[in-house]
Design an enzyme around this catalytic site. Structure first.
Site, mmCIF file in Angstrom:
data_model
loop_
_atom_site.group_PDB
_atom_site.id
_atom_site.type_symbol
_atom_site.label_atom_id
_atom_site.label_comp_id
_atom_site.label_asym_id
_atom_site.label_seq_id
_atom_site.Cartn_x
_atom_site.Cartn_y
_atom_site.Cartn_z
ATOM 1 N N LYS A 68 -136.325 61.338 -61.930
ATOM 2 C CA LYS A 68 -136.726 60.385 -60.899
ATOM 3 C C LYS A 68 -135.822 59.163 -60.951
ATOM 4 O O LYS A 68 -135.396 58.730 -62.041
ATOM 5 C CB LYS A 68 -138.186 59.996 -61.137
ATOM 6 C CG LYS A 68 -138.837 59.159 -60.046
ATOM 7 C CD LYS A 68 -140.311 58.951 -60.381
ATOM 8 C CE LYS A 68 -141.039 58.109 -59.348
ATOM 9 N NZ LYS A 68 -142.474 57.933 -59.702
ATOM 10 N N SER A 143 -145.587 59.100 -56.174
ATOM 11 C CA SER A 143 -144.260 58.657 -55.768
ATOM 12 C C SER A 143 -143.121 59.526 -56.284
ATOM 13 O O SER A 143 -141.973 59.377 -55.875
ATOM 14 C CB SER A 143 -144.034 57.227 -56.265
ATOM 15 O OG SER A 143 -144.116 57.173 -57.694
ATOM 16 N N SER A 167 -148.843 59.643 -59.686
ATOM 17 C CA SER A 167 -147.519 59.893 -59.107
ATOM 18 C C SER A 167 -146.810 61.154 -59.585
ATOM 19 O O SER A 167 -145.799 61.542 -59.001
ATOM 20 C CB SER A 167 -146.606 58.684 -59.345
ATOM 21 O OG SER A 167 -147.018 57.600 -58.558
#
Length: 479
Positions: A68, A143, A167
């Site tokens: 990420k 996310s 997330s």
């Protein structure tokens, strides 16, 4: 090669010399480049790594991954999905990246994400929304949207995301994957761009529970660079994953969750099916009540936004990242940099955070939220005196069409209703697949455990997964 091969299977092939590391890296890099345009899951593919992949050793040696974009990788852009850091190159590795390198994993790039991890859908990246491989008109969850979509489409065998309040588990449930939020402090936050410091944790996203345990084993252990890191030794979480349910396991269904308004009937039906399967496997099922669970989402809103306002205060153009060089005054430079650098959702959360921390409202909001946080923690601790694990659906609804809720943030936030309570109190949870809708959208449910119960959660989740085949299903068009 089957792009949906598990880490365990791929590692066996590499160990037997049935394929080489360069072949594996090239295979997945080509898939990333082929499918990234329709999915927008990767912000960058590291061509230098593809051309000259490292030949490491360790339990994940030769296995490609995607990190990420808020997890620092030395010398690489680390934008956190934001324009304000579009020119920022990390001067050091995060501990998570270092531990992946030490385990032999090969990072192929940076995963797209909601800006500064603020969003539960993948729609709030400054570089465009990530799309769900199961239905590209829908969100994949967030996310950690890019890492989730990439694994679901078979573009990498696993990925690393971060979770503040769902997330990694949100993309897991909506992309038919497995994701673990560990005990707070279990995984180092060093080198991870902060959203909510008191809940942020790095979490693995994978196809199977066993693979997830392999990754978590490589991530775990105390880190001298992180003061919130727990004093624990690295542990091999794959030990004891024999597909058998622990004898006499007591499972508590969170009544406050399954009886909540707004839960989709198909989600409830799939969850009920998972409960029936657990009963067949010998688990003792009971309903439990958590009186303060209903405050979880409100607590998360207040605490996370307060910490957001504090953590993002540093991004004003004066130290690093982009700045407005045409401003006439220093104040104009601050204002213009933040106006053009931050997206709508980030600005909204900063404003709310400053409001709840202001002199006239801190006692009414922030301090009260911290008090209720301790009450919620007590609810969970008392419940775990009577049951070994708790279960609930992961998300109450299905992923929505991209942009359909963009102007209704409250509706989007409520999708995290079942996800944020354990993050607020720092206890672990793992989400795994448990079914599909009539339109072939994945459904997941989750196991919660007390602090440092990762081994138990992996054992229980692995046993369930071995008795079902939901995790073997893959989205069409990515063969």
């Amino acid at each position: 090669m089957n792009p949906f091969i598990t880490i365990k299977e791929l590692k066996a092939k590499l160990d037997k010399k049935e394929m080489s590391v360069p072949e594996v890296v090239t295979f997945y890099a080509n898939r990333l480049k082929k499918y990234n345009e329709p999915l927008n899951c990767a912000l960058e593919v590291f061509d230098d790594v593809v051309q000259n992949p490292p030949q490491g050793s360790g339990p994940l040696a030769g296995i490609p991954t995607l990190l990420k974009d808020n997890i620092c990788q030395k010398g690489r852009t680390t934008s956190a999905g934001s324009k304000i850091l579009s020119n920022y190159k990390a001067p050091y590795n995060s501990t998570a990246a270092d531990r992946m390198n030490a385990a032999g994993a090969i990072s192929l790039g940076r995963g797209n994400m909601d800006e500064f991890a603020m969003g539960g859908s993948g729609e709030f990246s400054a570089y465009g929304p990530t799309k769900n491989p199961w239905d590209t008109t829908r969100v994949p969850g967030g996310s950690s949207s890019g890492p989730g979509a990439a694994v679901a489409a078979g573009l990498v065998p696993f990925s690393l995301g971060t979770e503040t309040g769902g997330s990694v588990r949100s993309p897991a449930t909506w992309c038919n994957l497995v994701a673990m939020y560990p005990t707070y402090g279990h995984n180092s936050r060093y080198g991870v761009l902060a959203f909510t410091s008191s809940t942020d944790q790095v979490g693995p996203i994978s196809r199977t529970v066993y693979d997830n345990a392999m990754i978590m084993s490589a991530l775990s252990g105390v880190d001298k660079n992180d003061s919130t890191s727990l004093q624990i030794k690295p542990q091999d979480y794959t030990q004891g994953l024999d597909g058998k349910m622990p004898p006499g396991l007591k499972v508590g269904i969170i009544k406050d969750a399954v009886d909540a308004e707004g839960i989709d009937p198909e989600v409830r039906a799939a969850f009920d099916g998972a409960v029936d399967q657990l009963k067949k496997m010998g688990a003792a099922i009971s309903y439990v009540e958590l009186p303060n669970l209903k405050y979880g989402i409100a607590l998360y809103f207040i605490i996370s936004r307060a910490e957001t306002a504090s953590n993002l205060y540093r991004y004003d153009g004066s130290l690093y990242g982009k700045r407005d060089d045409n401003a006439a005054t220093l104040m104009d430079m601050y204002l213009n940099t933040r106006e053009h650098g931050f997206g709508k959702e980030v600005k909204r959360r900063i404003l709310v955070g400053n409001y709840v921390l202001s002199a006239g409202h801190k006692d009414a909001y922030y301090n009260k939220a911290q008090h209720l946080r301790s009450m919620l923690r007590a609810d969970f601790e008392n419940t775990f005196k009577h049951v070994d694990v708790l279960i609930s659906p992961t998300c109450p609804i299905f992923p929505w069409k991209i942009n359909s809720l963009i102007d209704d943030p409250i509706a989007m936030w409520l999708a995290d209703y079942f996800l944020v309570p354990n993050c607020i109190i720092g206890t672990p949870a793992i989400s795994i697949p448990c079914g599909f809708s009539k339109t072939n959208l994945p459904i997941g449910f989750q196991f919660f455990g007390p602090r440092m119960s990762e081994q138990l959660l992996y054992k229980v989740a692995h046993a369930f997964q071995e008795s079902t085949d939901y995790h073997t299903k893959t989205p069409k068009g990515y063969e």
